[in-house]
Design a protein around this motif. Structure first.
Motif, PDB file in Angstrom:
ATOM      1  N   SER A 145      -9.024  -2.772  14.639  1.00  0.00           N
ATOM      2  CA  SER A 145      -9.234  -3.811  15.038  1.00  0.00           C
ATOM      3  C   SER A 145      -9.135  -5.012  16.334  1.00  0.00           C
ATOM      4  CB  SER A 145      -9.866  -4.739  13.554  1.00  0.00           C
ATOM      5  OG  SER A 145      -8.016  -4.907  13.412  1.00  0.00           O
ATOM      6  N   GLY A 146      -7.446  -4.527  16.518  1.00  0.00           N
ATOM      7  CA  GLY A 146      -6.494  -5.231  17.075  1.00  0.00           C
ATOM      8  C   GLY A 146      -6.224  -6.879  17.344  1.00  0.00           C
ATOM      9  N   HIS A 147      -6.368  -6.486  15.674  1.00  0.00           N
ATOM     10  CA  HIS A 147      -5.911  -8.092  14.993  1.00  0.00           C
ATOM     11  C   HIS A 147      -4.745  -7.949  13.793  1.00  0.00           C
ATOM     12  CE1 HIS A 147      -6.207 -11.579  12.628  1.00  0.00           C
ATOM     13  NE2 HIS A 147      -7.917 -11.699  12.855  1.00  0.00           N
ATOM     14  N   ARG A 148      -3.710  -8.249  14.085  1.00  0.00           N
ATOM     15  CA  ARG A 148      -2.272  -7.790  14.157  1.00  0.00           C
ATOM     16  C   ARG A 148      -2.233  -8.386  11.806  1.00  0.00           C
ATOM     17  NH1 ARG A 148       2.374 -10.349  17.528  1.00  0.00           N
ATOM     18  NH2 ARG A 148       0.498 -12.757  17.716  1.00  0.00           N
ATOM     19  N   VAL A 149      -3.013  -9.735  11.391  1.00  0.00           N
ATOM     20  CA  VAL A 149      -3.586 -10.455  10.329  1.00  0.00           C
ATOM     21  C   VAL A 149      -3.882  -9.086   9.448  1.00  0.00           C
ATOM     22  CG1 VAL A 149      -4.401 -11.863   8.768  1.00  0.00           C
ATOM     23  CG2 VAL A 149      -2.996 -12.358  10.843  1.00  0.00           C
ATOM     24  N   LEU A 150      -5.060  -8.760  10.071  1.00  0.00           N
ATOM     25  CA  LEU A 150      -5.603  -7.400   9.332  1.00  0.00           C
ATOM     26  C   LEU A 150      -5.116  -6.439   9.078  1.00  0.00           C
ATOM     27  CD1 LEU A 150      -9.963  -8.595  10.724  1.00  0.00           C
ATOM     28  CD2 LEU A 150      -8.934  -9.070   8.523  1.00  0.00           C
ATOM     29  N   SER A 151      -4.605  -5.436  10.157  1.00  0.00           N
ATOM     30  CA  SER A 151      -4.008  -4.717  10.278  1.00  0.00           C
ATOM     31  C   SER A 151      -2.207  -4.842   9.312  1.00  0.00           C
ATOM     32  CB  SER A 151      -2.533  -4.412  11.853  1.00  0.00           C
ATOM     33  OG  SER A 151      -4.457  -3.576  12.517  1.00  0.00           O
ATOM     34  N   GLY A 152      -2.011  -6.394   8.318  1.00  0.00           N
ATOM     35  CA  GLY A 152      -1.362  -6.022   8.112  1.00  0.00           C
ATOM     36  C   GLY A 152      -1.387  -6.028   6.532  1.00  0.00           C
ATOM     37  N   LEU A 153      -2.441  -6.678   6.276  1.00  0.00           N
ATOM     38  CA  LEU A 153      -3.296  -7.082   5.003  1.00  0.00           C
ATOM     39  C   LEU A 153      -3.293  -5.297   4.302  1.00  0.00           C
ATOM     40  CD1 LEU A 153      -5.952  -9.589   5.064  1.00  0.00           C
ATOM     41  CD2 LEU A 153      -4.113  -9.489   3.832  1.00  0.00           C
ATOM     42  N   TRP A 154      -3.930  -4.401   5.368  1.00  0.00           N
ATOM     43  CA  TRP A 154      -4.036  -3.128   5.080  1.00  0.00           C
ATOM     44  C   TRP A 154      -2.955  -2.167   4.406  1.00  0.00           C
ATOM     45  CZ3 TRP A 154      -8.192   0.017   3.503  1.00  0.00           C
ATOM     46  CH2 TRP A 154      -7.392   1.354   3.272  1.00  0.00           C
ATOM     47  N   ARG A 155      -1.875  -2.245   5.028  1.00  0.00           N
ATOM     48  CA  ARG A 155      -0.863  -1.813   5.082  1.00  0.00           C
ATOM     49  C   ARG A 155       0.274  -2.236   3.861  1.00  0.00           C
ATOM     50  NH1 ARG A 155       0.272  -2.597  10.672  1.00  0.00           N
ATOM     51  NH2 ARG A 155       1.190  -4.734  10.128  1.00  0.00           N
ATOM     52  N   GLY A 156       0.175  -4.028   3.568  1.00  0.00           N
ATOM     53  CA  GLY A 156      -0.061  -4.085   2.509  1.00  0.00           C
ATOM     54  C   GLY A 156      -0.692  -3.792   1.124  1.00  0.00           C
ATOM     55  N   TRP A 157      -1.850  -2.971   1.144  1.00  0.00           N
ATOM     56  CA  TRP A 157      -2.734  -2.615   0.338  1.00  0.00           C
ATOM     57  C   TRP A 157      -2.946  -1.377   0.206  1.00  0.00           C
ATOM     58  CZ3 TRP A 157      -7.595  -5.496   3.095  1.00  0.00           C
ATOM     59  CH2 TRP A 157      -7.541  -7.065   2.620  1.00  0.00           C
ATOM     60  N   GLU A 158      -2.297  -0.892   1.578  1.00  0.00           N
ATOM     61  CA  GLU A 158      -2.586   1.383   1.080  1.00  0.00           C
ATOM     62  C   GLU A 158      -1.957   2.348   0.306  1.00  0.00           C
ATOM     63  OE1 GLU A 158      -2.471   4.784   4.531  1.00  0.00           O
ATOM     64  OE2 GLU A 158      -2.609   3.427   5.288  1.00  0.00           O
ATOM     65  N   ALA A 159      -0.593   1.851  -0.353  1.00  0.00           N
ATOM     66  CA  ALA A 159      -0.135   2.482  -1.452  1.00  0.00           C
ATOM     67  C   ALA A 159      -0.732   2.396  -2.116  1.00  0.00           C
ATOM     68  CB  ALA A 159       1.116   2.462  -1.537  1.00  0.00           C
ATOM     69  N   LYS A 160      -1.201   0.858  -2.776  1.00  0.00           N
ATOM     70  CA  LYS A 160      -1.457   0.705  -3.881  1.00  0.00           C
ATOM     71  C   LYS A 160      -3.137   1.087  -4.135  1.00  0.00           C
ATOM     72  CE  LYS A 160       0.596  -3.761  -4.908  1.00  0.00           C
ATOM     73  NZ  LYS A 160       0.708  -4.935  -4.249  1.00  0.00           N
ATOM     74  N   LEU A 161      -3.572   1.538  -3.089  1.00  0.00           N
ATOM     75  CA  LEU A 161      -5.033   1.906  -2.896  1.00  0.00           C
ATOM     76  C   LEU A 161      -5.184   3.541  -2.891  1.00  0.00           C
ATOM     77  CD1 LEU A 161      -6.198   0.049   0.000  1.00  0.00           C
ATOM     78  CD2 LEU A 161      -7.258  -0.246  -2.677  1.00  0.00           C
ATOM     79  N   ARG A 162      -3.702   3.977  -2.800  1.00  0.00           N
ATOM     80  CA  ARG A 162      -3.310   5.567  -2.663  1.00  0.00           C
ATOM     81  C   ARG A 162      -2.824   6.218  -4.369  1.00  0.00           C
ATOM     82  NH1 ARG A 162      -1.673   8.903   0.765  1.00  0.00           N
ATOM     83  NH2 ARG A 162      -1.099   8.076   2.789  1.00  0.00           N
ATOM     84  N   LEU A 163      -2.506   4.561  -4.603  1.00  0.00           N
ATOM     85  CA  LEU A 163      -2.531   5.973  -6.424  1.00  0.00           C
ATOM     86  C   LEU A 163      -4.013   5.543  -7.421  1.00  0.00           C
ATOM     87  CD1 LEU A 163       0.747   4.080  -6.797  1.00  0.00           C
ATOM     88  CD2 LEU A 163       0.355   6.386  -6.861  1.00  0.00           C
TER      89      LEU A 163
END
Length: 231
Positions: A145-163
């Protein structure tokens, strides 16, 4: 605690890989303690190596270290996942709008490959691979997306989503349904069909909210074979 009879490892990387797979396959469940001494004995390796591997799992968000108690597999509440899904439903369409040019251009094959991985996982009933393909698909959308805030949101969610997906993917009688959902999104995204994309994204998050215990109205997606081109 999981048991790995006859398995012997030699490095912290080996321990990390073995325990990570056990968590993602659900052999070691959310909230379960990761006992250093027991893992070291079962895998035939030093406790120091196990400690290093567990530290990496904590860094990945798959485990949590509680002072004076030890390491535990991270537990994620359905409510938290439902809240994440409700936010994603609002922002992911925007992430797709921003990443669309890259995905229809130089990164097209990466999206097609992510769907192919979901198909392969469904064919072999490989839950861990299905989870990885699922996350790779959505990570691409945010990263491109080239959007740092959106990328940061995903990084904050990914581990929880994985579990969460460890349990969620096991509720499917056919992992092909997950591939179908993502294929429908990818088809409309690559074709630049905004109307179809809106419908498929709404359906995808309706299912995500329902699975997490927060029903929401939506539409259905249609399955079908796909090779990266639109019929």
């Amino acid at each position: 605690m999981a048991s790995w009879p006859g398995l012997r490892t030699t490095t912290p990387d080996d321990v990390y890989d073995v325990v990570r797979v056990a968590i993602l396959e659900g052999t070691i469940r959310a909230g379960e303690q990761l006992r250093e001494a027991l893992i070291a004995t079962e895998l035939g390796i030093s406790r120091a190596s196990v400690r290093e591997a567990l530290a990496r799992l904590v860094e990945d968000g798959l485990a949590v270290k509680i002072p004076y108690r030890g390491a535990f597999v991270m537990a994620v509440e359905d409510r938290e996942i439902a809240e994440i899904a409700s936010v994603r439903r609002l922002v992911e369409a925007y992430a797709m709008e921003l990443s669309g040019p890259a995905l229809r251009g130089p990164h097209r094959q990466e999206l097609i490959q992510a769907v192919a991985e979901l198909r392969r996982a469904a064919t072999t009933d490989d839950v861990a691979a299905s989870i990885e393909g699922h996350l790779t698909f959505h990570r691409l959308i945010y990263d491109l997306s080239g959007h740092r805030v959106l990328s940061g949101l995903w990084r904050g969610w990914e581990a929880k989503l994985r579990l969460y997906l460890v349990a969620d993917h096991r509720t499917y009688t056919d992992l092909g349904q997950i591939a179908d959902e993502h294929e429908a999104i990818a088809q409309s995204l690559l074709a630049g069909d905004e109307e179809a994309l809106t419908a498929h994204v709404a359906a995808h998050f309706t299912e995500a909210l329902r699975a997490a215990g927060a029903p929401s109205p939506g539409t259905e997606t249609a399955p079908g074979d796909w090779d990266g081109t639109r019929d």
